[in-house]
Motif scaffolding. Sequence first.
Motif, PDB file in Angstrom:
ATOM      1  N   HIS A 368      22.722  -0.698 -56.038  1.00 14.19           N
ATOM      2  CA  HIS A 368      21.562   0.118 -56.401  1.00 14.19           C
ATOM      3  C   HIS A 368      21.212   1.064 -55.249  1.00 14.19           C
ATOM      4  CE1 HIS A 368      19.834  -2.598 -59.790  1.00 14.19           C
ATOM      5  NE2 HIS A 368      21.103  -2.916 -59.582  1.00 14.19           N
ATOM      6  N   GLU A 369      20.289   2.003 -55.513  1.00 13.81           N
ATOM      7  CA  GLU A 369      19.809   2.920 -54.484  1.00 13.81           C
ATOM      8  C   GLU A 369      18.290   3.072 -54.570  1.00 13.81           C
ATOM      9  OE1 GLU A 369      23.645   5.911 -53.932  1.00 13.81           O
ATOM     10  OE2 GLU A 369      22.064   6.498 -55.336  1.00 13.81           O
ATOM     11  N   ASN A 370      17.699   3.405 -53.441  1.00 16.60           N
ATOM     12  CA  ASN A 370      16.258   3.697 -53.398  1.00 16.60           C
ATOM     13  C   ASN A 370      16.066   5.205 -53.321  1.00 16.60           C
ATOM     14  OD1 ASN A 370      17.249   3.923 -50.742  1.00 16.60           O
ATOM     15  ND2 ASN A 370      15.267   3.384 -49.847  1.00 16.60           N
ATOM     16  N   TRP A 371      15.556   5.791 -54.371  1.00 13.41           N
ATOM     17  CA  TRP A 371      15.384   7.237 -54.431  1.00 13.41           C
ATOM     18  C   TRP A 371      13.929   7.607 -54.157  1.00 13.41           C
ATOM     19  CZ3 TRP A 371      18.260  10.410 -58.713  1.00 13.41           C
ATOM     20  CH2 TRP A 371      19.645  10.165 -58.626  1.00 13.41           C
ATOM     21  N   PHE A 372      13.728   8.354 -53.085  1.00 16.77           N
ATOM     22  CA  PHE A 372      12.447   8.997 -52.784  1.00 16.77           C
ATOM     23  C   PHE A 372      12.576  10.408 -53.337  1.00 16.77           C
ATOM     24  CE2 PHE A 372      10.281  12.027 -50.083  1.00 16.77           C
ATOM     25  CZ  PHE A 372       9.103  11.437 -49.627  1.00 16.77           C
ATOM     26  N   VAL A 373      11.884  10.698 -54.416  1.00 20.83           N
ATOM     27  CA  VAL A 373      12.064  11.946 -55.151  1.00 20.83           C
ATOM     28  C   VAL A 373      10.803  12.786 -54.997  1.00 20.83           C
ATOM     29  CG1 VAL A 373      12.581  12.974 -57.394  1.00 20.83           C
ATOM     30  CG2 VAL A 373      13.522  10.718 -56.798  1.00 20.83           C
ATOM     31  N   MET A 374      10.919  13.951 -54.373  1.00 21.51           N
ATOM     32  CA  MET A 374       9.747  14.749 -54.049  1.00 21.51           C
ATOM     33  C   MET A 374       9.841  16.161 -54.618  1.00 21.51           C
ATOM     34  SD  MET A 374       8.113  15.794 -50.342  1.00 21.51           S
ATOM     35  CE  MET A 374       8.904  17.406 -50.269  1.00 21.51           C
ATOM     36  N   VAL A 375       8.706  16.624 -55.123  1.00 18.79           N
ATOM     37  CA  VAL A 375       8.564  18.001 -55.597  1.00 18.79           C
ATOM     38  C   VAL A 375       7.382  18.618 -54.855  1.00 18.79           C
ATOM     39  CG1 VAL A 375       7.915  19.406 -57.592  1.00 18.79           C
ATOM     40  CG2 VAL A 375       9.560  17.546 -57.867  1.00 18.79           C
ATOM     41  N   ASN A 376       7.534  19.861 -54.402  1.00 19.61           N
ATOM     42  CA  ASN A 376       6.417  20.564 -53.764  1.00 19.61           C
ATOM     43  C   ASN A 376       5.415  20.990 -54.832  1.00 19.61           C
ATOM     44  OD1 ASN A 376       7.341  20.675 -50.942  1.00 19.61           O
ATOM     45  ND2 ASN A 376       9.015  21.883 -51.794  1.00 19.61           N
ATOM     46  N   VAL A 377       4.144  20.703 -54.588  1.00 17.02           N
ATOM     47  CA  VAL A 377       3.082  21.010 -55.549  1.00 17.02           C
ATOM     48  C   VAL A 377       1.872  21.533 -54.785  1.00 17.02           C
ATOM     49  CG1 VAL A 377       3.898  19.186 -57.110  1.00 17.02           C
ATOM     50  CG2 VAL A 377       2.065  18.681 -55.482  1.00 17.02           C
ATOM     51  N   PRO A 378       0.888  22.115 -55.478  1.00 14.51           N
ATOM     52  CA  PRO A 378      -0.312  22.567 -54.782  1.00 14.51           C
ATOM     53  C   PRO A 378      -1.172  21.398 -54.340  1.00 14.51           C
ATOM     54  CG  PRO A 378      -0.577  22.833 -57.144  1.00 14.51           C
ATOM     55  CD  PRO A 378       0.855  22.430 -56.919  1.00 14.51           C
ATOM     56  N   HIS A 379      -2.069  21.646 -53.393  1.00 14.37           N
ATOM     57  CA  HIS A 379      -3.006  20.589 -53.024  1.00 14.37           C
ATOM     58  C   HIS A 379      -4.003  20.390 -54.171  1.00 14.37           C
ATOM     59  CE1 HIS A 379      -5.450  24.114 -51.945  1.00 14.37           C
ATOM     60  NE2 HIS A 379      -6.512  23.321 -51.922  1.00 14.37           N
ATOM     61  N   ASP A 380      -4.681  19.290 -54.139  1.00 15.67           N
ATOM     62  CA  ASP A 380      -5.567  18.909 -55.234  1.00 15.67           C
ATOM     63  C   ASP A 380      -6.807  19.793 -55.276  1.00 15.67           C
ATOM     64  OD1 ASP A 380      -6.748  17.457 -57.327  1.00 15.67           O
ATOM     65  OD2 ASP A 380      -7.861  16.216 -55.878  1.00 15.67           O
ATOM     66  N   GLN A 381      -7.009  20.428 -56.415  1.00  9.41           N
ATOM     67  CA  GLN A 381      -8.221  21.197 -56.666  1.00  9.41           C
ATOM     68  C   GLN A 381      -8.810  20.823 -58.022  1.00  9.41           C
ATOM     69  OE1 GLN A 381      -7.565  25.527 -55.362  1.00  9.41           O
ATOM     70  NE2 GLN A 381      -5.511  24.662 -55.265  1.00  9.41           N
ATOM     71  N   GLY A 382      -8.581  19.587 -58.424  1.00 10.49           N
ATOM     72  CA  GLY A 382      -9.106  19.111 -59.693  1.00 10.49           C
ATOM     73  C   GLY A 382      -8.173  19.323 -60.870  1.00 10.49           C
ATOM     74  N   GLN A 383      -6.883  19.570 -60.617  1.00  7.76           N
ATOM     75  CA  GLN A 383      -5.926  19.746 -61.710  1.00  7.76           C
ATOM     76  C   GLN A 383      -5.802  18.447 -62.524  1.00  7.76           C
ATOM     77  OE1 GLN A 383      -5.417  20.480 -58.468  1.00  7.76           O
ATOM     78  NE2 GLN A 383      -3.976  22.171 -58.157  1.00  7.76           N
ATOM     79  N   ASP A 384      -5.238  18.574 -63.701  1.00  7.58           N
ATOM     80  CA  ASP A 384      -4.982  17.408 -64.563  1.00  7.58           C
ATOM     81  C   ASP A 384      -3.696  16.739 -64.077  1.00  7.58           C
ATOM     82  OD1 ASP A 384      -4.472  15.552 -66.513  1.00  7.58           O
ATOM     83  OD2 ASP A 384      -4.711  16.930 -68.206  1.00  7.58           O
TER      84      ASP A 384
END
Length: 488
Positions: A368-384
């Motif tokens: 097996h493998e341990n996947w750290f999966v990251m996407v760049n997103v905006p900082h929190d401003q109350g998004q859903d």
Amino acid sequence: MPSTAIIGAGIGGIATAVRLAVAGHRVVVFEAQESFGGKMHQLELPGGYRFDGGPSLFTLPHLVDELFRLAGRRPADYFRYQRLDPITEYFFADGTRVTAWADEKKFAREVEEKLNVPAADVLAFLARSGRAYDATAGTFLQKSLHKAGTYLSPEVLKALAALPQLGLTSTMHQRHEAAFSDPRLVQLFDRFATYNGSDPYQAPATLSMIPHLEHGIGAFYPEGGIYAIAQSLVRLAEELGVEFRYNEPVREITTENGRVTGLRTDQDTYPFGQVVSNMDVVPTYRHLLPTQPAPERTLSQPRSSSALIFYWGIARRFSELGVHNIFFSEDYKREFEAIFQEQTVSSDPTVYVNITSGHTPTDAPEGHENWFVMVNVPHDQGQDWPALVAQTRAAVIRRVNRALGTDIGPLIWAEHVWDPPGIAARTSSFGGALYGSSSNNALAAFLRHPNFSRRLKGLYFCGGSVHPGGGIPLCLLSARIVSDLISN
């Protein structure tokens, strides 16, 4: 013996504690969480999967080594690492795959073979990146930019001489587009803007020196993972007499007559001659210094990006994947417009996958493998965020499936999600912004909060939200700057 309190046991706070303890201070570190590390924590998921929680790339390891040497210790007795080769596997949307080898010439040949860009162009660009770094790091990264004495040092003359070459009036993307004929290679180098949470279509070309950290100096893997950095430094700090008080959040920095006098927690009020905040500078002022005037212009700087991270236990091994893997989106400009203009997540984001089980087999069960999966997103401003998490999870699986030619969905046997509100809650990073303010303009380095308070004697700041910036190396350098300011 001078007494110093440090708020937050992130890597900047730990390193500051070590330096001040070596200098003879009595140091107490107050941490709101149950353990040390801040963003540099670890987590385990059912089934035997271990993950580094936050940072996954390690450069400039000498900055860690020097802390042990300062204390008269042998670094290898506490902490070991190896240089990665290859550094990163790149998967482009059109199916092209490029391996970033540690050797610059080998990497340049790979680019020439896969992208038809002359190797000489790649080597010339990397050499230029190295020259810019060498000319400016001594001033802009290793010293306070907010003290007049900095500008009287010999390094400043070196930096000033390099200014015409730094590209203060153009963007990273423009520089890379001028340097390379293939848009895929432009995209590869544009992605280094994300190392400090910025947008390559806005960030100054100065940041094109960042690739030098990996390609000129090297990317490294610590034995035991990134968390081992924090573990080893906490061990050193405790040996030097530093006291760590966990589960004790600071409620207020106490002041009197223009200087700090200590701090207050739910347990007690403690007197200290100096206080160093390793918290994000925004909550430091808003929550810990509510009666003090805040530097509003500095605090209102645009925030850096944040991250949406999926920690996946994957029931298979993929031989084509390394420690660092990038699956690029088709439209990079659209991706950054979504983050910085629309404060949302692109429907086709670039995906970063970090896998440590190939180097630390105990991080995942056999096979097996341990996947750290990251996407760049905006900082929190109350998004859903629940909706964005679901949308992005599906997009990530589609992008990776296309590159690997398999359906990874059924292979996800364990999962944990960390979104910007969660990052903010655990680390006190304002809005979950990973690097404090963004570097999307040429003056960003000068607009970051200084490592000291102009209004309160005895108050200092370290960590990713202040000068010189975020990421492991810069947080370690902020600790050096703070300890020098206190000692001098």
